[in-house]
Design a protein around this motif. Structure first.
Motif, PDB file in Angstrom:
ATOM      1  N   THR A 286       0.925  -1.207  -0.077  1.00  0.00           N
ATOM      2  CA  THR A 286      -0.095  -0.020  -0.130  1.00  0.00           C
ATOM      3  C   THR A 286       1.082   1.255   0.062  1.00  0.00           C
ATOM      4  O   THR A 286       1.738   1.275   0.972  1.00  0.00           O
ATOM      5  CB  THR A 286      -1.040   0.012   1.172  1.00  0.00           C
ATOM      6  OG1 THR A 286      -1.841  -1.135   1.101  1.00  0.00           O
ATOM      7  CG2 THR A 286      -1.716   1.279   1.226  1.00  0.00           C
ATOM      8  N   LEU A 287       0.588   2.156  -0.996  1.00  0.00           N
ATOM      9  CA  LEU A 287       1.357   3.404  -1.021  1.00  0.00           C
ATOM     10  C   LEU A 287       0.489   4.826  -1.019  1.00  0.00           C
ATOM     11  O   LEU A 287      -0.636   4.654  -1.216  1.00  0.00           O
ATOM     12  CB  LEU A 287       1.900   3.501  -2.492  1.00  0.00           C
ATOM     13  CG  LEU A 287       3.102   2.488  -2.934  1.00  0.00           C
ATOM     14  CD1 LEU A 287       3.547   2.515  -4.548  1.00  0.00           C
ATOM     15  CD2 LEU A 287       4.397   2.479  -2.052  1.00  0.00           C
ATOM     16  N   ASN A 288       1.107   5.496  -0.422  1.00  0.00           N
ATOM     17  CA  ASN A 288       0.374   6.791  -0.221  1.00  0.00           C
ATOM     18  C   ASN A 288       0.337   7.770  -1.625  1.00  0.00           C
ATOM     19  O   ASN A 288       1.541   8.082  -2.184  1.00  0.00           O
ATOM     20  CB  ASN A 288       1.018   7.795   0.718  1.00  0.00           C
ATOM     21  CG  ASN A 288       0.363   8.978   1.209  1.00  0.00           C
ATOM     22  OD1 ASN A 288      -0.539   9.478   0.345  1.00  0.00           O
ATOM     23  ND2 ASN A 288       0.643   9.880   2.222  1.00  0.00           N
ATOM     24  N   GLY A 289      -0.542   7.825  -2.399  1.00  0.00           N
ATOM     25  CA  GLY A 289      -0.623   8.221  -3.571  1.00  0.00           C
ATOM     26  C   GLY A 289      -0.420   9.842  -3.769  1.00  0.00           C
ATOM     27  O   GLY A 289      -0.318  10.397  -4.673  1.00  0.00           O
ATOM     28  N   ILE A 290      -0.188  10.509  -2.584  1.00  0.00           N
ATOM     29  CA  ILE A 290       0.111  11.762  -2.406  1.00  0.00           C
ATOM     30  C   ILE A 290       1.832  11.908  -2.631  1.00  0.00           C
ATOM     31  O   ILE A 290       2.277  12.967  -2.963  1.00  0.00           O
ATOM     32  CB  ILE A 290      -0.233  12.578  -1.342  1.00  0.00           C
ATOM     33  CG1 ILE A 290      -1.770  12.245  -1.021  1.00  0.00           C
ATOM     34  CG2 ILE A 290       0.191  13.883  -1.197  1.00  0.00           C
ATOM     35  CD1 ILE A 290      -2.518  12.870  -2.126  1.00  0.00           C
ATOM     36  N   ASP A 291       2.424  10.867  -2.190  1.00  0.00           N
ATOM     37  CA  ASP A 291       4.060  11.013  -2.237  1.00  0.00           C
ATOM     38  C   ASP A 291       4.298  11.083  -3.743  1.00  0.00           C
ATOM     39  O   ASP A 291       3.780  10.934  -4.813  1.00  0.00           O
ATOM     40  CB  ASP A 291       4.359   9.696  -1.765  1.00  0.00           C
ATOM     41  CG  ASP A 291       4.297   9.732  -0.238  1.00  0.00           C
ATOM     42  OD1 ASP A 291       4.270  10.723   0.314  1.00  0.00           O
ATOM     43  OD2 ASP A 291       4.586   8.458   0.395  1.00  0.00           O
ATOM     44  N   ALA A 292       5.611  11.614  -3.961  1.00  0.00           N
ATOM     45  CA  ALA A 292       6.250  12.214  -5.077  1.00  0.00           C
ATOM     46  C   ALA A 292       6.372  10.659  -5.786  1.00  0.00           C
ATOM     47  O   ALA A 292       6.671   9.441  -5.236  1.00  0.00           O
ATOM     48  CB  ALA A 292       7.774  12.598  -4.873  1.00  0.00           C
ATOM     49  N   PRO A 293       6.341  10.595  -7.130  1.00  0.00           N
ATOM     50  CA  PRO A 293       6.504   9.360  -7.813  1.00  0.00           C
ATOM     51  C   PRO A 293       7.836   8.674  -7.740  1.00  0.00           C
ATOM     52  O   PRO A 293       8.061   7.354  -7.486  1.00  0.00           O
ATOM     53  CB  PRO A 293       6.568   9.748  -9.437  1.00  0.00           C
ATOM     54  CG  PRO A 293       5.727  10.900  -9.353  1.00  0.00           C
ATOM     55  CD  PRO A 293       6.009  11.600  -8.011  1.00  0.00           C
ATOM     56  N   GLU A 294       8.927   9.333  -7.419  1.00  0.00           N
ATOM     57  CA  GLU A 294      10.127   8.735  -7.153  1.00  0.00           C
ATOM     58  C   GLU A 294      10.101   8.120  -5.731  1.00  0.00           C
ATOM     59  O   GLU A 294      11.013   7.015  -5.706  1.00  0.00           O
ATOM     60  CB  GLU A 294      11.262   9.780  -7.034  1.00  0.00           C
ATOM     61  CG  GLU A 294      11.546  10.840  -8.238  1.00  0.00           C
ATOM     62  CD  GLU A 294      10.483  11.924  -8.287  1.00  0.00           C
ATOM     63  OE1 GLU A 294       9.928  12.465  -7.398  1.00  0.00           O
ATOM     64  OE2 GLU A 294      10.071  12.073  -9.561  1.00  0.00           O
ATOM     65  N   ARG A 295       9.620   8.585  -4.760  1.00  0.00           N
ATOM     66  CA  ARG A 295       9.308   7.894  -3.461  1.00  0.00           C
ATOM     67  C   ARG A 295       8.454   6.515  -3.727  1.00  0.00           C
ATOM     68  O   ARG A 295       9.031   5.575  -2.910  1.00  0.00           O
ATOM     69  CB  ARG A 295       8.834   8.810  -2.563  1.00  0.00           C
ATOM     70  CG  ARG A 295       8.849   8.248  -1.107  1.00  0.00           C
ATOM     71  CD  ARG A 295       8.397   9.412  -0.158  1.00  0.00           C
ATOM     72  NE  ARG A 295       8.105   8.657   1.061  1.00  0.00           N
ATOM     73  CZ  ARG A 295       8.072   9.288   2.384  1.00  0.00           C
ATOM     74  NH1 ARG A 295       8.072  10.564   2.238  1.00  0.00           N
ATOM     75  NH2 ARG A 295       7.882   8.766   3.470  1.00  0.00           N
ATOM     76  N   LEU A 296       7.414   6.690  -4.549  1.00  0.00           N
ATOM     77  CA  LEU A 296       6.783   5.509  -4.715  1.00  0.00           C
ATOM     78  C   LEU A 296       7.643   4.362  -5.417  1.00  0.00           C
ATOM     79  O   LEU A 296       7.432   3.258  -5.128  1.00  0.00           O
ATOM     80  CB  LEU A 296       5.450   5.746  -5.453  1.00  0.00           C
ATOM     81  CG  LEU A 296       4.365   6.682  -5.077  1.00  0.00           C
ATOM     82  CD1 LEU A 296       3.444   7.423  -5.930  1.00  0.00           C
ATOM     83  CD2 LEU A 296       4.076   6.405  -3.836  1.00  0.00           C
ATOM     84  N   LEU A 297       8.331   4.649  -6.387  1.00  0.00           N
ATOM     85  CA  LEU A 297       9.050   3.966  -7.140  1.00  0.00           C
ATOM     86  C   LEU A 297      10.140   3.159  -6.419  1.00  0.00           C
ATOM     87  O   LEU A 297      10.540   2.014  -6.360  1.00  0.00           O
ATOM     88  CB  LEU A 297       9.836   4.279  -8.278  1.00  0.00           C
ATOM     89  CG  LEU A 297       9.016   4.863  -9.469  1.00  0.00           C
ATOM     90  CD1 LEU A 297       9.928   5.886 -10.426  1.00  0.00           C
ATOM     91  CD2 LEU A 297       8.546   3.649 -10.156  1.00  0.00           C
ATOM     92  N   ALA A 298      10.745   3.948  -5.357  1.00  0.00           N
ATOM     93  CA  ALA A 298      11.782   3.448  -4.338  1.00  0.00           C
ATOM     94  C   ALA A 298      11.072   2.613  -3.710  1.00  0.00           C
ATOM     95  O   ALA A 298      11.681   1.324  -2.990  1.00  0.00           O
ATOM     96  CB  ALA A 298      12.315   4.626  -3.634  1.00  0.00           C
ATOM     97  N   ALA A 299       9.925   2.937  -3.199  1.00  0.00           N
ATOM     98  CA  ALA A 299       9.288   1.823  -2.242  1.00  0.00           C
ATOM     99  C   ALA A 299       8.974   0.660  -2.778  1.00  0.00           C
ATOM    100  O   ALA A 299       9.144  -0.455  -2.182  1.00  0.00           O
ATOM    101  CB  ALA A 299       7.837   2.436  -1.631  1.00  0.00           C
TER     102      ALA A 299
END
Length: 172
Positions: A146-159
Motif C-alpha cells: 500500500t502506497l500513499n498516492g500523495i507521495d512523489a513518484p520517485e518515492r513510490l518507485l523506491a518503495a
C-alpha cells in the motif's frame, strides 16, 4: 528471476495508470492500461455515469487476466493498471499465473475528487462514490504493497523496489 506482473490498483483518480506506466518504464517492463481492455459497453455505461457491477466487470477482468497470463507465459515482466477493487477480483487476477503482485495506491477522498474534476476521462467524478463503496482495501494476508498516492513518484518507485527486494516497509 521468474517473470512477474504487478497490478497497480486503486480507485479512479488514484494515479494507477500514471504510476504503473512510470514503474514499467523505470524497470523496462511491459505496461498495459486496464482501461484499454474494457468492453465498449462498459465505457458507454461509465460515460453515462452508471456504475459498473460485477457482471459488467467480469469480461474486463477476463481480458486483464489474459494479458497477465500471456506476459507470464512469455516469461516477460509486466505492469498493468487495474482498479481491482474487490478481493474477489484480485483473487481472479492472481489465478492468471504464479507471480502476480499488487500495489495499492491509496489517496484521500478530497484529493481524488480534485483530480477527477480536473481531467477529461470516460470515468466521471460522479462515479467516485460508487467506486469507494465497492473498494475492499487489500488485507494483510493478500501480500499487497500500500502506497500513499500523495507521495512523489520517485518515492513510490523506491518503495516498490524495496518491496520487491524483500525489505520491510512502513504501512502507508
Amino acid at each position: 528471476m521468474a517473470a512477474m506482473v504487478i497490478v497497480v490498483m486503486g480507485v479512479s483518480g488514484s494515479g494507477k495508470s500514471t504510476f504503473g506506466e512510470a514503474l514499467a518504464h523505470a524497470e523496462h517492463w511491459d505496461f498495459q492500461d486496464g482501461d484499454e481492455l474494457h468492453p465498449a459497453a462498459n465505457l458507454d455505461k461509465m460515460r453515462e455515469g452508471i456504475p459498473l457491477d460485477d457482471d459488467d466487470r467480469r469480461p474486463w477482468l477476463d481480458r486483464v487476466s489474459a494479458w497477465i497470463a500471456d506476459q507470464l507465459q512469455r516469461h516477460r515482466h509486466g505492469v498493468v493498471a487495474c482498479s481491482a477493487l474487490k478481493r474477489s477480483y484480485r483473487e481472479r487476477l492472481r489465478r492468471a499465473g504464479p507471480d502476480v503482485r499488487f500495489v495499492y495506491i491509496r489517496v484521500p477522498h478530497d484529493e481524488l475528487q480534485r483530480r477527477l474534476q480536473q481531467r477529461d476521462h470516460f470515468m466521471p467524478a460522479s462515479l467516485l462514490e460508487s467506486q469507494l463503496r465497492t473498494l475492499e482495501e487489500p488485507a494483510a494476508d493478500e501480500d499487497a504493497l500500500t502506497l500513499n498516492g500523495i507521495d512523489a513518484p520517485e518515492r513510490l518507485l523506491a518503495a516498490v523496489r524495496r518491496w520487491l527486494d524483500g525489505q520491510e516497509l512502513p504501512v502507508a
